[in-house]
Scaffold this active site. Structure first.
Site, short mmCIF file in Angstrom:
data_model
loop_
_atom_site.label_atom_id
_atom_site.label_comp_id
_atom_site.label_asym_id
_atom_site.label_seq_id
_atom_site.Cartn_x
_atom_site.Cartn_y
_atom_site.Cartn_z
N HIS A 84 -11.44 -6.30 8.29
CA HIS A 84 -12.24 -5.93 7.12
C HIS A 84 -13.41 -5.05 7.52
O HIS A 84 -14.42 -5.00 6.82
CB HIS A 84 -12.76 -7.16 6.38
CG HIS A 84 -11.72 -8.10 5.92
ND1 HIS A 84 -11.21 -9.10 6.71
CD2 HIS A 84 -11.06 -8.20 4.74
CE1 HIS A 84 -10.29 -9.78 6.03
NE2 HIS A 84 -10.17 -9.25 4.85
N GLU A 144 0.82 -1.21 0.00
CA GLU A 144 0.00 0.00 0.00
C GLU A 144 0.86 1.26 0.00
O GLU A 144 0.47 2.28 -0.58
CB GLU A 144 -0.95 -0.02 1.20
CG GLU A 144 -2.03 -1.12 1.11
CD GLU A 144 -1.51 -2.55 1.31
OE1 GLU A 144 -0.39 -2.74 1.84
OE2 GLU A 144 -2.22 -3.50 0.92
C1 LIG Z 1 -1.76 -5.45 4.12
C2 LIG Z 1 -2.80 -6.17 3.34
N1 LIG Z 1 -3.12 -5.75 2.09
C3 LIG Z 1 -4.08 -6.37 1.38
C4 LIG Z 1 -4.78 -7.45 1.91
C5 LIG Z 1 -5.91 -8.14 1.12
N2 LIG Z 1 -5.49 -9.48 0.69
C6 LIG Z 1 -5.77 -10.59 1.41
S1 LIG Z 1 -5.08 -11.97 0.76
C7 LIG Z 1 -4.41 -11.11 -0.54
C8 LIG Z 1 -3.59 -11.82 -1.57
C9 LIG Z 1 -2.37 -12.45 -0.97
O1 LIG Z 1 -1.70 -13.20 -1.97
P1 LIG Z 1 -0.45 -14.10 -1.59
O2 LIG Z 1 0.48 -13.32 -0.73
O3 LIG Z 1 0.13 -14.64 -2.84
O4 LIG Z 1 -1.01 -15.25 -0.66
P2 LIG Z 1 -2.02 -16.39 -1.11
O5 LIG Z 1 -3.41 -15.88 -0.84
O6 LIG Z 1 -1.78 -16.68 -2.55
O7 LIG Z 1 -1.69 -17.57 -0.24
C10 LIG Z 1 -4.74 -9.75 -0.45
C11 LIG Z 1 -4.32 -8.71 -1.43
C12 LIG Z 1 -4.42 -7.85 3.23
N3 LIG Z 1 -5.03 -8.90 3.83
N4 LIG Z 1 -3.44 -7.20 3.90
#
Ligand SMILES: Cc1ncc(C[n+]2csc(CCOP(=O)(O)OP(=O)(O)O)c2C)c(N)n1
Ligand SMILES: Cc1ncc(C[n+]2csc(CCOP(=O)(O)OP(=O)(O)O)c2C)c(N)n1
Ligand SMILES: [Mg+2]
Ligand SMILES: [Mg+2]
Lengths: 409, 338, 409, 338
Positions: free
Chosen positions: B129, B60
Site C-alpha cells: 500500500h 485490474e
Molecule cells: C490485486 C488487488 N487488488 C485490490 C486489492 C484491494 N483489496 C484488498 S481486500 C479487497 C476485497 C477482497 O474481497 P474478497 O476477495 O471477497 O475477500 P474478503 O475480504 O471478503 O475476505 C480489495 C479490493 C488488493 N489487495 N489486491
C-alpha cells in the site's frame, strides 16, 4: 537422474506424427439433436447447449433440426463466395510469403465458416473484435483485398503505415477493430465496447473471437466476468481449432467438457457448435445476436473446427501431428459442405463452383498485381519514415520530435 | 474559490467532468455506492446514476480493458485502481493495448482513458500500500503520466488528463490527501485549509500537461521533485538554509525538460528526488537527460535521493522514506561540492 | 446532463443501510439433501454439488445426512476451542488497533469455521496458501499467538522483521505460506506447489483460500486452468462471505449460480458448502483431500458464509449494508452452531463454554502482555534497521550495500 | 569444445541442468513435445520425460505462478516465456510475488525460478515480437536480470541463473540465435561456426552473475552495451576507427559498476547502447550512475543510442533499430566533444 514418470504429465493428443489420425475419442453427438431455445431463455435452463454440438447440415448435406436457419440461397451463395475467395487469398499470400514478399502470414484453412457465417449473422453496425484468423469475416464485410494485401506487404498504401506485422488488419470503416498480436486482449475490450453501446442506448452489439489456447489467458476470465456482471450485449466466440501452435487443445482446455461449458460458471449461455457447418454457425450467432440486442446479455459460443494448415508461416505441424490429420477431421470441410448443400437445393452446380474458384483465383491475382504497384516490403515505397514517430500521442511531444530530428529527418 | 483537501479537489474534478460531458463515466473497485476506499467518488453515484459511476469486479486488467473498450466507443472513462500497488494485473492491457492502439491502428482508433490511482508511502501501508511505481509507466510509449502535489494541481491536472485524447495515468500521492506532508512524521498532520494550493477554483479549469511548476525559485541548486517529495524538498531546503530552486515536475511524461534544463544551467547543480527505488527509477531518466543537456554547466554530480532498492517495509517506514535529513544531506553535499 | 438510466447498472445487494436485511433471494436448499459421492467420482457426474448447499447441522443442531463426518467429540471440542480463541484474539487485536498499537487489522468474525474446519481436515504436512482471513487456521495449526501478536506489532520478536503489514503471517514450520497483500496471487502458486509434491512422488497436497471478490482476478482462472490441465492435488477454496469491502458478492460473481459452479467449465468438482457449519466444511474438505491424495486431482470448494465485521480497520460497513445484516444471516454463527451441537451430544455444556470463553480471553491478555515485552510498533525495538536491506537477494549486492551505508548504518 | 549456435548452447545448458539435478524442470508454451518455437528445448522431453519437460497453458501469469509454487516446494523451474513481448500478463506475479517472497517471509521461503525469454528486434517481428523490455525488470528489487551476447555466455550465464537461489530473468536476443549480427541487414547472416564465442565447453561451467566482459579494450571512449548491441558496437567502432573500450554488461542486475566506472575513468567518455526505447530505458540508470561516479573524469556528456520512444514498427525496422550509423555518429560526436 533422467526420465521421470512421477507427477501428472500434461495431456497429449490422441496421435502424433507417424501414427494414424484418431478422432474416436471426440464422440461427437449427432447434429439436429439439440433444441433451439427461446433467445431470451434463462442461461440456467439451457446448459445442455454447452455439452452437445449444435449442427444443421447432416451427412447428406441437408439442413436438419430446429437450428436450421431460414437463409435465402442468395445469402448462402454470398457466404460460399467469400469462403472460396478467402481460401484463394490465403493460398496466394502463403505463396508470396514463401517468396519473401511477406515477412509472415497466417492462413485460416478449414475455419472459413466460423468467420464468414459468424459475421454474416451480425449487422454491419455491430463491432468486431477479431483475432488474426478471421480474415474471411473482413472480406465478407466488404474489405478490398488490395488494401489487405497492401497492409500485408507494408507498402505505401498500407493503411497502417507499415507499423504492423502482416494480417494484423484494422478497418474502422467496416467496424473492424485493430487486431493485436497479444492473445486475448480484445476479449474484455469487446465487452467494454458493448457496454458503452448499451449505455448510449444504441442497438449495436459487439462480437469477439479468440482461439482455444487463448482461453487460458486471464483476459478470457476478465471478459466473461465483465459480461456476466454487466449483462453486456456481446458475443464471445472461442474458435476451437484443436491446436494452439503445437499444443493440443487439451493443454489449455484441461478436463473441460467443452469450452462452451465455461459459460455455466458465469451464468451465461454457452453454445457448442459445429464450426464447419456454415448454417449452424450462422444460426447460433443469430440466436446470440437476438439475445444481446433484446437485453438478454452475453453468449459464449465455441465453434468446433480444425486448423487445416500450419499455425503460421513460422510453424511446422509435421513435428507434432499426423500429416493427414486434417483430411481425417470428422466434421469435414466447410466449403465442401456448403457447396454440397447448395447443390442439393438445386441452387448451385459443380460447374458454378469451378467457375467461382477460378474467378476468385483471378480476382486475387489481379489484386496482387495491383497491390505491387504500391510497393513492397523489401523495396518500398513505405509510409514516409517520419510517420514512424507519429500517432504515439495525439500531438508529438518534444522527445519524439527530437528523436525524429536525431534520425536526420 | 473553495478551500479543499486533495480528495475533495479530485472529487470536484470528476464531478465537473461528469456534469459537462455525458460521455464521462467512472468506475473501479468500491467506486460506486461506497465512493471509493478514500472517498474520492463519494456521492457521485447518487448524482449521476449507477451506469455512469459504478463498482467493478476485482480485476485490474478487466477494469482497464473495459475502459479501453468503452473509449473506442465514444466514452471517456476515468478508471480508478484502488492502490498503485495493485495496478500490475492490468499492466499488459496498459502497455500492449491502451497505449499502442492509436499507433498500431494509424490513428483509426484512440482510447482516451484516464486511470487514477493512489500511490506512495508515509502511511504505514507496508509493501502493498506504499509503492511509487511511476517509473515503469514512464518507459511505455504513448502514455501521459502525471502526479500532482496539491489540491489545485490535482483538480486542474486531472481535468486535463481526462480531456486529453491520450491515455493518461494519474498518480495521487495518498499521503497528501488530507494535507501537505514535509516528511516529518512527528509533526501533527498539517491541513490544506491554510495552504495557498488548497484554494481551488469552482467548476472547470485546467493545469496543462507537460508544464512543471517552480515552487521555490533559487540559485544554489536545482531540486527536481514530484508528489510528496515536493513538500519534503521545501522543508529540507529551508532547514538546511540552501537557496534551492525547487521544481514540481507535475507531469512525468512528457516532462518539462526546458524548465528543468534552464534551472540547472542557472544553478549548475541538481538533486533529484523520488520515493520509488533508485535503480531505474524515474530519477535515472532525469539525471541522464540533465547531464546531457547541461554538461557544460554542471559543477557537481547529479544526486538522486530516493527510496531504497527493497520492497517498502512496514516498521522501518521512516528509514525507507527519503525524508528531510537525507534530502538536506544531499543538498549540502551538492552545493558544497567543488 | 446528469443521471443516466441507460445501459446496464452493476448488480446491487438486496438491502442497503436503513433498509431491513433481506436474504430471501438466497433460497438456500435444506442441508442433508445432497448425496456424498465417492471421492473419486468423475466431475461430470457430481455437478449437482455446485448448485445445492452441502450441510450437516440442521436447525436442531443435529448432524444429519450423508455428509455427516465421523468426528470424535474431542476433535469437535478442539475445533470449538480454536474458534473461540480466534474470536478472542480478533477482539483484542481490534481493540489494540483502535488504541494505535497496530497500524491495521482484519477480523474473521463469522468465518471461523471455514478456516478451522478447513485446516483440521488436512494433514499437518499439507501446505496452506491462505488469504488474510484464515487466522483461525494458523492458530489451529499450533501457532503461538504471542508470535502472531509480535508480527502484528512489528516488534523485535516479529519473525518477519517488521517488513509486513499486520496479519500477513508467514510460518514455514507450520507449512503456512507467506500471506500476500495482492489478492489471489497465491491460488495458482498453490497449484504449482502441489504439482511439485506429485512430481516428487510425495503425498502432501496443497490448499488455498481466496475471497469471493478475488475470484474475479485472472489468478483464479490461472489456478483453475493449471489444476485442470495437470490434475493437481490441490484444494481451492473460495470463501464467499457476501462482501468484498463495500462490494456485494454479485459484483465479482455476476450471474454465476454459485462460485462452486465455476468448476464445471474446468472439469473439476465444485462443492458449495455451508461455511458456518463446522461439520460440513470439515466433511467436504476431507472429501476433497481424499480425492487429491488418491490421484483424483483438484476440487473447488465454495464456503458460503458472512463477513460479520468490517472488512478491515480502514472500513465502515454502515455506509453500505444494514447494521443488523450479520444478525439476520440465515446460516447463523459457526461457534454457536458447533456449541449447540456438542451440547446436544452431551459432550459440552453452557458452563464449559463460558469457562472456555473466559480462558481464551485470559490467554489472549496474557499473550498480549508478553508480546509487549518484545516492543511495539511505535516505540520499538524493531528488527535492527540494517535488516531492511537483507533478504532482497540471497547475498547483498553492491547497490544495496551502498544504500545501507548511505543511510549511515 | 563444441562449436554451437546460441540455441544449441541454451539447449545444452538446460540439458546439463536437467541431467545434474532431478529438481530441475522446464516448461512453457510449446516447450514440451515441440521443443519450443525456437527449438531450444527440442528433444529434452524425450530424454527427461513429460513431467520434467512439458507444455503449459497460454497464460504467462499462470506459468510464472506455477514455477514459483514449484520452487517453494523444492524444485528449480526454468520457465520459458515464448516472447519477451508476452511476459506482461505475468508481470504482477514477478513483481509482487516471485521477487518479494524471500523479503516478505524474512527468508523462510525462497523461489529460485529462472525465466527465459527471447527479446529484441532485427527479425521483422513487428511491435509484438521485437521488444526489449529489460528496463521494466531492472526496477524490480530482488530480480537478477541477464542478457548474453554469444553462445558461450548464454550457456554459462543460464547455468548460473538456474543455480542461483534468486529469481532470475534471462533475456535471449533472438537475432543472435543463429549468428552474430552487427546491425547491417544487407550482409548475409553470419554464423557462430567461426566465432570464438561459439566455442562452448561440454557439460557444466558457469559465467558469473554480475561480472561484465570487456570485449574490446580501448582508450578513447567507453561503450556500454549488452545483447545484440555488443556486436553493433564492435562493428561501428571499427567502421568509425574509434579506439573504443567496449563493455558487454551481460548482467543488468546487479550490474558491474566497477568495470564500467573504471573504464569511464580511464577514457573520460561514455556511450550507452540498447535497443529498447530511450526514455527510462536501462541506459538512463547507467548514465545516472556513471555521471555520479565519474564526474571528475567525464570530458563529454554521456550519450545514449537507443530505440525510439515508439512501439517497434514493422516496415521501418532499420530506421528504428539503433544500427551502426547511429552508433558511429555518437562515437564520433563523443570522442570529438570538447
Ligand atoms: C490485486 C488487488 N487488488 C485490490 C486489492 C484491494 N483489496 C484488498 S481486500 C479487497 C476485497 C477482497 O474481497 P474478497 O476477495 O471477497 O475477500 P474478503 O475480504 O471478503 O475476505 C480489495 C479490493 C488488493 N489487495 N489486491
Ligand atoms: C499473450 C501471448 N502469449 C503468447 C503468444 C504467442 N502465440 C501466438 S499464437 C499462439 C497460439 C494461439 O492458439 P489459439 O488461441 O488456439 O489460436 P489459433 O492460433 O489456434 O487460432 C501463441 C502461443 C501471443 N501472441 N500472445
Ligand atoms: Mg487454436
Ligand atoms: Mg468476500
Amino acid at each position: 537422474m533422467g526420465k521421470s514418470d512421477a507427477g501428472m504429465p500434461a495431456p497429449a493428443p490422441a496421435s502424433r506424427p507417424g501414427a494414424a489420425p484418431d478422432f474416436a475419442k471426440l464422440g461427437l453427438p449427432r447434429p439436429g439433436d439439440l433444441p433451439r431455445p427461446d433467445p431470451l431463455a434463462p442461461a440456467s435452463e439451457i446448459q445442455d447447449l454447452a455439452f452437445g454440438l449444435v449442427g444443421v447440415l447432416n451427412e447428406a448435406g441437408e439442413a436438419e433440426g430446429p437450428w436450421a436457419p431460414s437463409l435465402a440461397p442468395s445469402a448462402l451463395r454470398r457466404g460460399l463466395k467469400t469462403m472460396v475467395l478467402t481460401r484463394a487469398y490465403d493460398d496466394r499470400m502463403l505463396k508470396m510469403q514463401r517468396t519473401k514478399r511477406l515477412s509472415f502470414y497466417m492462413k485460416c484453412l478449414g475455419e472459413e465458416a466460423v468467420a464468414v457465417a459468424g459475421v454474416d449473422a451480425l449487422d454491419a453496425g455491430d463491432m468486431v473484435f477479431p483475432s488474426y484468423r478471421q480474415q474471411g469475416a473482413l472480406i465478407h464485410r466488404g474489405a478490398d483485398i488490395v488494401d489487405m494485401m497492401c497492409h500485408c506487404i507494408s507498402n505505401s498504401r498500407d493503411a497502417l503505415k507499415g507499423r504492423q506485422l502482416p494480417v494484423h488488419y484494422t478497418d474502422r470503416a467496416l467496424n473492424w477493430f485493430s487486431i493485436s498480436g497479444n492473445l486475448g486482449t480484445q476479449f474484455p475490450q469487446a465487452v467494454g465496447w458493448s457496454m458503452a453501446s448499451a449505455l448510449k442506448g444504441e442497438t449495436a452489439i459487439a462480437a469477439s473471437w479468440i482461439g482455444d489456447g487463448t482461453t487460458a489467458e486471464g483476459d478470457f476470465h476478465s471478459a466473461m466476468t465483465l459480461a456476466s456482471t454487466y449483462n453486456a450485449p456481446v458475443i464471445l466466440n472461442v474458435v476451437n481449432n484443436q491446436w494452439a501452435i503445437s499444443m493440443h487443445t487439451s493443454i489449455s482446455g484441461g478436463k473441460a467438457p467443452s469450452f462452451a461449458a465455461k459459460a455455466i460458471g458465469y451464468g451465461i449461455p454457452g453454445i457448442w457448435v459445429d464450426g464447419n457447418d456454415f448454417l449452424a454457425v450462422h444460426a447460433v450467432t443469430q440466436w446470440a445476436a437476438e439475445r444481446a440486442r433484446n437485453g438478454g446479455g452475453p453468449t459464449l459460443i465455441e465453434t468446433y473446427t480444425y486448423r487445416g494448415e500450419a499455425h503460421s508461416t513460422s510453424d511446422d505441424p509435421s513435428r507434432y501431428r499426423p500429416k493427414d490429420d486434417y483430411e481425417a477431421w470428422p466434421l469435414g470441410d466447410p466449403v465442401e459442405r456448403l457447396r454440397a448443400h447448395l447443390i442439393g437445393l438445386g441452387e448451385w452446380s459443380g460447374r458454378d463452383h469451378d467457375t467461382l474458384v477460378q474467378d476468385c483465383k483471378d480476382q486475387v491475382s489481379e489484386a496482387w498485381r495491383e497491390a505491387l504497384t504500391f510497393g513492397t516490403l523489401e523495396e518500398g515505397p513505405h509510409a514516409p519514415v517520419p510517420t514512424m514517430f507519429e500517432d504515439v500521442f495525439a500531438d508529438q511531444p518534444w522527445h519524439l520530435r527530437r528523436q525524429r530530428q536525431e534520425l536526420g529527418i | 474559490m473553495a478551500q479543499l483537501n486533495m480528495m475533495q479537489a479530485l472529487s470536484d474534478a470528476i464531478d465537473t467532468l461528469l456534469s459537462r460531458d455525458e460521455a464521462v463515466v467512472t468506475f473501479g473497485e468500491d467506486v460506486g455506492h461506497f465512493g471509493g476506499v478514500f472517498g474520492v467518488t463519494r456521492g457521485l453515484q447518487d448524482k449521476y446514476g449507477a451506469t455512469r459511476v459504478f463498482d467493478a469486479p476485482i480485476n485490474e486488467g478487466a477494469i482497464i480493458a473495459m475502459a479501453m473498450g468503452m473509449a473506442t466507443n465514444g466514452l471517456r472513462p476515468i478508471a480508478e485502481i484502488q492502490f498503485a500497488d495493485y495496478i500490475f494485473p492490468g499492466f499488459d492491457q496498459i502497455l500492449s493495448e491502451l497505449t499502442r492502439l492509436r499507433y498500431r491502428s494509424a490513428g483509426q482508433y484512440t482510447a482516451p482513458v484516464t486511470i487514477r490511482t493512489p500511490c506512495g508511502g508515509g502511511i504505514y501501508g507496508g509493501q502493498t500500500h506504499s509503492m511509487s511505481p511511476e517509473a515503469f509507466f514512464t518507459h511505455i510509449p504513448g502514455l501521459v503520466v502525471a502526479m500532482p502535489s496539491n489540491p489545485y494541481d490535482a483538480k486542474g491536472l486531472l481535468i486535463s488528463c481526462a480531456e486529453s485524447d491520450d491515455p493518461a495515468l494519474f498518480f495521487e500521492p495518498k499521503r497528501l490527501y488530507n494535507g501537505p506532508f514535509d516528511g516529518d512524521p512527528d509533526k501533527p498532520q498539517a491541513s490544506w485549509k491554510d495552504h495557498p494550493k488548497g484554494a481551488v477554483p469552482e467548476g472547470h479549469f485546467t493545469v496543462p500537461i507537460g508544464v512543471a511548476d517552480i515552487v521555490r525559485p533559487g540559485n544554489e541548486v536545482t531540486v527536481v521533485a514530484y508528489g510528496t517529495m515536493v513538500h519534503v524538498a521545501l522543508a529540507a531546503a529551508q532547514a538546511q538554509g540552501v537557496d534551492a530552486e525547487i521544481i514540481d515536475l507535475r507531469t512525468l511524461i512528457p516532462y518539462d525538460i526546458e524548465t528543468v534544463a534552464q534551472s540547472v544551467q542557472k544553478t549548475g547543480r541538481c538533486v533529484i528526488l523520488h520515493e520509488a527505488p533508485r535503480t531505474s527509477g524515474f530519477g535515472a531518466e532525469l539525471a541522464a537527460q540533465v547531464q546531457e543537456e547541461c554538461f557544460y554547466h554542471l559543477e557537481a554530480p547529479i544526486q538522486r535521493v530516493t527510496g531504497w532498492d527493497t520492497p517498502y517495509p512496514h516498521a522501518h517506514e521512516w528509514s525507507y522514506f527519503p525524508g528531510q535529513a537525507r534530502v538536506a544531506r544531499a543538498l549540502k553535499k551538492t552545493v558544497e561540492f567543488a
